[in-house]
Design a protein around this motif. Structure first.
Motif: not given
Length: 340
Positions: A191-193, A255-259, A313-314, A317-320
């Motif tokens: 998973t990329s962030i 990325a897969d996830v953006l923070a 959490t990421i 898969g909860d992303d919280a």
């Protein structure tokens, strides 16, 4: 097409040029520890200092320095709210520590001198290592490790500053264990962030580069980064682990996830209102998240713990990500994890 950001937080980091100029305008010979106190010589980011073994008045110049001290059982007497944080400041206040307000990112010399410290501890963020030695004209100074290290290395440095290696090792071990647990919980495949923030004063977009103390933590937790974020720019990291980028470079930050790190002085709109923002894969897949910019700035062991909890959490898969409302509970969990 969804262009929303999942908002989970709100409430500082960059040392401004004005603050650096303020510090560099001051100078003085290193302060001496009181003659009646036992001393030892330590090495920090500002060189060797002769510090008291049992200081009677410790002044911390910023919140992350104070939290690192608390992590190894050292309680500062006064902490300046230099970085304008929310959760860290609340934790320090709940510990009964006197918080001193300053109008600048690091307090002026006379503000520090008013407390008559026999030890001063400050985070050697961008510009501090060169200019912060002016504080040594008041009392012995520890310029604490900040960038080009991870959370475990930072707390181990504090263990050396205060001769508490065992306490620091417990913290380091807890952080390493949590990173390993998070990595083990990753789904098949990487998973990329991507981690971004916008300096609110100028709507200046920045990405977290490899000099940031959280870079290694993110990798240890099993996440990859966009190539730009996985290195230190050739010209160096201008803001202690954050690098300015132009709006047209935004697709290279995908990325897969953006923070998106948001805090009192880091705004959300500086990222989300970029014209290319809606086209990012993380946005279209509804994995653009707001994280607490105070804690995602890096530089403290507890900050590392917080980010690892968010990453867990990421990974699940909860992303919280945690919010300011989670501050007290997460601090208590951290103390339990480190045996505090």
């Amino acid at each position: 097409m969804s262009t929303s950001v999942r908002r989970r937080a709100l409430p500082v980091l960059a040392l401004t040029a004005g603050a650096a100029l303020l510090l560099s305008a001051c100078s003085g010979d290193p302060g001496d520890a009181p003659a009646d106190l036992e001393t030892r010589t330590i090495a920090s980011e500002v060189g060797d200092s002769t510090v008291p073994v049992d200081p009677e008045m410790i002044v911390a110049l910023d919140e992350p320095a104070a939290l690192n001290m608390l992590s190894i059982g050292i309680t500062p007497d006064v902490v300046f709210d230099s970085w304008r944080t929310t959760v860290p400041k609340a934790i320090l206040e709940s510990a009964g520590i006197e918080m001193a307000t300053t109008s600048s990112f690091y307090p002026e010399l006379e503000e520090v001198a008013a407390f008559e410290p026999d030890l001063i501890v400050g985070t050697a963020a961008e510009g501090f290592a060169e200019s912060g030695t002016a504080y040594a004209s008041i009392a012995p100074l520890i310029g604490a490790l900040y960038a080009e290290a991870d959370g475990s290395q930072i707390i181990e440095a504090y263990g050396e500053y205060f001769d508490r290696p065992a306490e620091a090792a417990r913290v380091s071990d807890a952080l390493d264990a949590l990173a390993e647990e998070t990595a083990a919980a990753q789904p098949a495949g990487e998973t990329s962030i991507s981690v971004l923030m916008s300096w609110a004063q100028d709507n200046m977009p920045l990405y977290m580069d490899a000099a940031n103390s959280l870079h290694g933590t993110i990798a240890a937790a099993g996440f990859t980064r966009p190539p730009l974020q996985d290195e230190v720019p050739a010209e160096g990291s201008a803001f202690g682990g954050w690098t300015v980028f132009s709006p047209e470079q935004l697709p290279a930050q995908d990325a897969d996830v953006l923070a998106i790190a948001v805090a009192a002085q880091y705004n959300l709109e500086g990222i989300t209102e970029m014209p290319l923002y809606p086209s990012l894969a993380a946005v279209t897949n509804d994995r653009s998240l707001v994280v607490d910019g105070d804690l995602w700035s890096g530089g403290a062991a507890f900050y590392t713990y917080w980010v690892l909890r968010d990453l867990a959490t990421i990974a699940a898969g909860d992303d919280a990500p945690g919010t300011v409302d989670d501050g007290a509970e997460r601090w208590n969990d951290y103390l339990t994890a480190i045996g505090g």
